[in-house]
Write an enzyme that holds these catalytic residues in place. Structure first.
Site, PDB file in Angstrom:
ATOM      1  N   HIS A 235       0.826  -1.214   0.000  1.00 19.81           N
ATOM      2  CA  HIS A 235       0.000   0.000   0.000  1.00 19.81           C
ATOM      3  C   HIS A 235       0.859   1.263   0.000  1.00 19.81           C
ATOM      4  O   HIS A 235       0.449   2.301  -0.529  1.00 19.81           O
ATOM      5  CB  HIS A 235      -0.949   0.004   1.192  1.00 19.81           C
ATOM      6  CG  HIS A 235      -2.171   0.843   0.966  1.00 19.81           C
ATOM      7  ND1 HIS A 235      -3.133   0.511   0.023  1.00 19.81           N
ATOM      8  CD2 HIS A 235      -2.578   2.020   1.511  1.00 19.81           C
ATOM      9  CE1 HIS A 235      -4.088   1.429   0.027  1.00 19.81           C
ATOM     10  NE2 HIS A 235      -3.765   2.359   0.922  1.00 19.81           N
ATOM     11  N   HIS A 261      -9.506   5.985  -7.755  1.00 21.20           N
ATOM     12  CA  HIS A 261     -10.128   6.733  -6.661  1.00 21.20           C
ATOM     13  C   HIS A 261     -11.548   7.115  -7.058  1.00 21.20           C
ATOM     14  O   HIS A 261     -11.763   7.730  -8.102  1.00 21.20           O
ATOM     15  CB  HIS A 261      -9.339   8.015  -6.355  1.00 21.20           C
ATOM     16  CG  HIS A 261      -8.011   7.776  -5.739  1.00 21.20           C
ATOM     17  ND1 HIS A 261      -6.947   8.646  -5.850  1.00 21.20           N
ATOM     18  CD2 HIS A 261      -7.546   6.735  -4.984  1.00 21.20           C
ATOM     19  CE1 HIS A 261      -5.899   8.174  -5.204  1.00 21.20           C
ATOM     20  NE2 HIS A 261      -6.244   7.009  -4.673  1.00 21.20           N
TER      21      HIS A 261
END
Length: 285
Positions: A235, A261
Site C-alpha cells: 500500500h 479513486h
C-alpha cells in the site's frame, strides 16, 4: 415469528455482504469485527447473542475506546455492526435498526499526504528484489510502484487482462466492482515480459506461487519484509505512485482514474506535504 440467531451463521452474513457488492477485504474485515463483538457480548453477559440493542452497541463502543482503539478503528466496527444490523432485519431476526450513523466518532480530515517513501527508497527496494533474481517479485513490485494498483487488484490479474503491445491492462476487480484501464510504462512492460518469458505458467493468473495457481498476499508481505529496510508495504507503493505521478506532471483526474479513486478528494491529499514535512515546517515557527 422471528428466527433464532443460532440458526443463522456468519457464513450467511458473508454471503449477504458479497451480494451487497462488498469487496473481499471488506467482507473479511466485517466478519472479524462481528466475531470480536460476539465474543465481547458472550464475555460480558455470559449468554448467547440474540439481537443487537442500542445500549449494547454504545457499551461496546465505550469498551473499544477504553482499550485505546482509534476513532477510525471504532468507526470500522460500527460500520460492520450496521451491516450486520441490516442483515438481521432482512432475515427477520430482529425488527429494528439500532446502529445509527450518528454513533460514529467525528474525525477531522487529515490534510497531510499519506506518502512516507520517496523515489530513492523505491529504486533501492526494486534493485534489491531484482538482484535476488526473482522475476515474479520484481515484476509485481514494479507494477505496483508505477501503476498504484491495490495489491488485491494486482494479484487478481490474469494474462488476458494484459496487452503488452499497446501497454495497457484492464482492472476487472476494482474497488466497488468498478472496471478501469491502466497504462503501463516501459519499466513495467520489460519486467512483466521477462517474467512471462522465463516462467512456466499454466494458470490463468499472472502471478503464481510454487504451491498455488494464484499468489497469496501473505507470500507478498513476506518478501516485502525481507527486502525492505524501511518496511515498505504494497500500500506504500500505491501512495508513492500517486505522489510521484503528480510530481511528474500528471493531472489530478489522470491520477484518480489510474489509481481508481472514486472521490477526487482522495487524490488531492497527495498534493499536500506529508507528516514529516509538516513537522519540519513546525520547527521553523
Amino acid at each position: 415469528m422471528k428466527k433464532s440467531i443460532q440458526k443463522t451463521s456468519l457464513g450467511d452474513f458473508k454471503i449477504y455482504l458479497f451480494d451487497e457488492g462488498r469487496s473481499l477485504n471488506t467482507v473479511k474485515g466485517y466478519i472479524l469485527n462481528i466475531n470480536i463483538y460476539l465474543n465481547w457480548f458472550q464475555k460480558i453477559y455470559q449468554k448467547d447473542f440474540s439481537i443487537l440493542t442500542k445500549e449494547d452497541i454504545l457499551s461496546f463502543k465505550n469498551y473499544l475506546l477504553n482499550n485505546k482503539n482509534s476513532a477510525k478503528s471504532v468507526n470500522h466496527y460500527l460500520s460492520a455492526l450496521k451491516s450486520f444490523n441490516d442483515f438481521l432485519v432482512e432475515k427477520n431476526i430482529q425488527e429494528f435498526i439500532v446502529v445509527e450513523k450518528r454513533m460514529n466518532i467525528k474525525i477531522q480530515t487529515q490534510y497531510a499526504s499519506p506518502t512516507d517513501i520517496n523515489e530513492e527508497m523505491v529504486t533501492i527496494f526494486r534493485q534489491k528484489i531484482q538482484n535476488s533474481g526473482n522475476l515474479r517479485n520484481y515484476a509485481l513490485v514494479t507494477l505496483l510502484a508505477y501503476t498504484g494498483l491495490r495489491i488485491s487488484e494486482a494479484l487478481n490479474l490474469k494474462f488476458s487482462d494484459f496487452n503488452l503491445n499497446t501497454g495497457e491492462c484492464v482492472i476487472r476487480s476494482g474497488k466497488g466492482g468498478k472496471q478501469r484501464t491502466v497504462p503501463l510504462n516501459k519499466k513495467i512492460i520489460n519486467a512483466i515480459s521477462d517474467y512471462i518469458e522465463n516462467t512456466k505458467n499454466t494458470s490463468e493468473y499472472l502471478f503464481i506461487s510454487n504451491k498455488s495457481d494464484k499468489l497469496d498476499r501473505t507470500v507478498v508481505n513476506r518478501f516485502f519484509n525481507v527486502f525492505s529496510d524501511k518496511k515498505i508495504t504494497p500500500h506504500d507503493l500505491r501512495h508513492f505512485f500517486c505522489t510521484n505521478a503528480l510530481e511528474k506532471g500528471f493531472g489530478i483526474h489522470e491520477v484518480a482514474n489510474i489509481a481508481g479513486h472514486s472521490n477526487i478528494q482522495t487524490t488531492l491529499l497527495y498534493t499536500n506535504p506529508n507528516k514529516k514535512q509538516i513537522h519540519a515546517k513546525m520547527e521553523l515557527l
